[in-house]
Design a protein around this motif. Structure first.
Motif, PDB file in Angstrom:
ATOM      1  N   ASP A 150       0.865  -1.175   0.000  1.00 25.50           N
ATOM      2  CA  ASP A 150       0.000   0.000   0.000  1.00 25.50           C
ATOM      3  C   ASP A 150       0.904   1.228   0.000  1.00 25.50           C
ATOM      4  O   ASP A 150       1.916   1.254   0.709  1.00 25.50           O
TER       5      ASP A 150
ATOM      6  N   GLY B 153      -6.321  -2.699  -5.443  1.00 26.91           N
ATOM      7  CA  GLY B 153      -5.921  -2.171  -4.143  1.00 26.91           C
ATOM      8  C   GLY B 153      -6.869  -2.565  -3.031  1.00 26.91           C
ATOM      9  O   GLY B 153      -7.493  -3.617  -3.058  1.00 26.91           O
TER      10      GLY B 153
ATOM     11  N   GLN C 157       0.943   3.893   1.493  1.00 25.36           N
ATOM     12  CA  GLN C 157       1.218   4.523   2.793  1.00 25.36           C
ATOM     13  C   GLN C 157       2.551   4.081   3.387  1.00 25.36           C
ATOM     14  O   GLN C 157       3.101   4.750   4.247  1.00 25.36           O
TER      15      GLN C 157
ATOM     16  N   THR D  52      -6.561   3.025  -2.043  1.00 20.00           N
ATOM     17  CA  THR D  52      -5.526   2.740  -1.053  1.00 20.00           C
ATOM     18  C   THR D  52      -6.187   2.680   0.320  1.00 20.00           C
ATOM     19  O   THR D  52      -7.375   3.011   0.466  1.00 20.00           O
TER      20      THR D  52
ATOM     21  N   ALA E 122       0.226   4.206  -6.625  1.00 18.50           N
ATOM     22  CA  ALA E 122      -0.328   2.880  -6.937  1.00 18.50           C
ATOM     23  C   ALA E 122       0.123   2.376  -8.313  1.00 18.50           C
ATOM     24  O   ALA E 122      -0.565   1.587  -8.951  1.00 18.50           O
TER      25      ALA E 122
END
Length: 192
Positions: A137, A156, A139, A179, A146
């Motif tokens: 991901d 995702g 983050q 996400t 992505a």
């Protein structure tokens, strides 16, 4: 003004600038970009690796530090410069040599110098973290925008899938990519 590599502008949490440059070059050979498709550099795998390694145990961090040092020592011996400064062709030759060392170890062939064992472990670690950084991901610092998910058609983080989306042969690229942060925003809007 000369072009600047993004990695030179980054404040690293774990890597030194030279370590980041070396590891980034290895990642770019493991998962290169081409034909308009993103690779490790475009997805910022090095950022994922830096953040992940900063929070890991000392043994893993030591493997990175010692591995970069051994790799650069090997390439200085072979070609007179650090790994990141070599041509793609020479980088591939060095990594193939490390991979051949890995194959020899798994078949029980006699081992090479001690540094080759270290380089084998280092290369396996970088390989694993490259794949993680390509598809994690965003983050976590990798899979920038992505791009890795787009590359393989993965939608995702999703709350779930409807019956049509679960049907064999369904093109998952038609599902908007989300996400974990997208899901959090949706929850905040729902709670407002």
């Amino acid at each position: 003004m000369p072009a600047t590599n993004e990695t030179t502008l980054t404040r690293w949490q774990f890597f030194t600038a030279t370590e980041a440059e070396t590891v980034d070059a290895v990642c770019a050979r493991i998962f290169p970009s081409g034909d308009g498709k993103p690779g490790a550099r475009e997805t910022k795998v090095i950022t994922y690796m830096d953040r992940t390694t900063a929070n890991e145990e000392e043994a893993l961090r030591r493997c990175y530090r010692d591995g970069v040092e051994a790799l650069n020592a090997l390439t200085c011996e072979l070609y007179g410069q650090r790994f990141a400064k070599l041509s793609d062709e020479h980088q591939d030759e060095v990594l193939e040599r490390v991979e051949a060392s890995t194959a020899a170890e798994s078949t029980g062939a006699p081992e090479g110098p001690e540094d080759e064992g270290l380089l084998t472990t280092f290369f396996a670690l970088v390989w694993e973290h490259t794949i993680q950084g390509m598809f994690c991901d965003p983050q976590y610092g990798g899979n920038h925008e992505a791009l890795g998910w787009q590359l393989v058609g993965f939608p995702g983080a999703q709350w779930g899938y409807d019956a049509e989306q679960m049907r064999p042969g369904f093109d998952s690229k038609t599902i908007p990519i989300k996400t974990l942060e997208d899901l959090r925003r949706e929850l905040r809007r729902a709670d407002a």
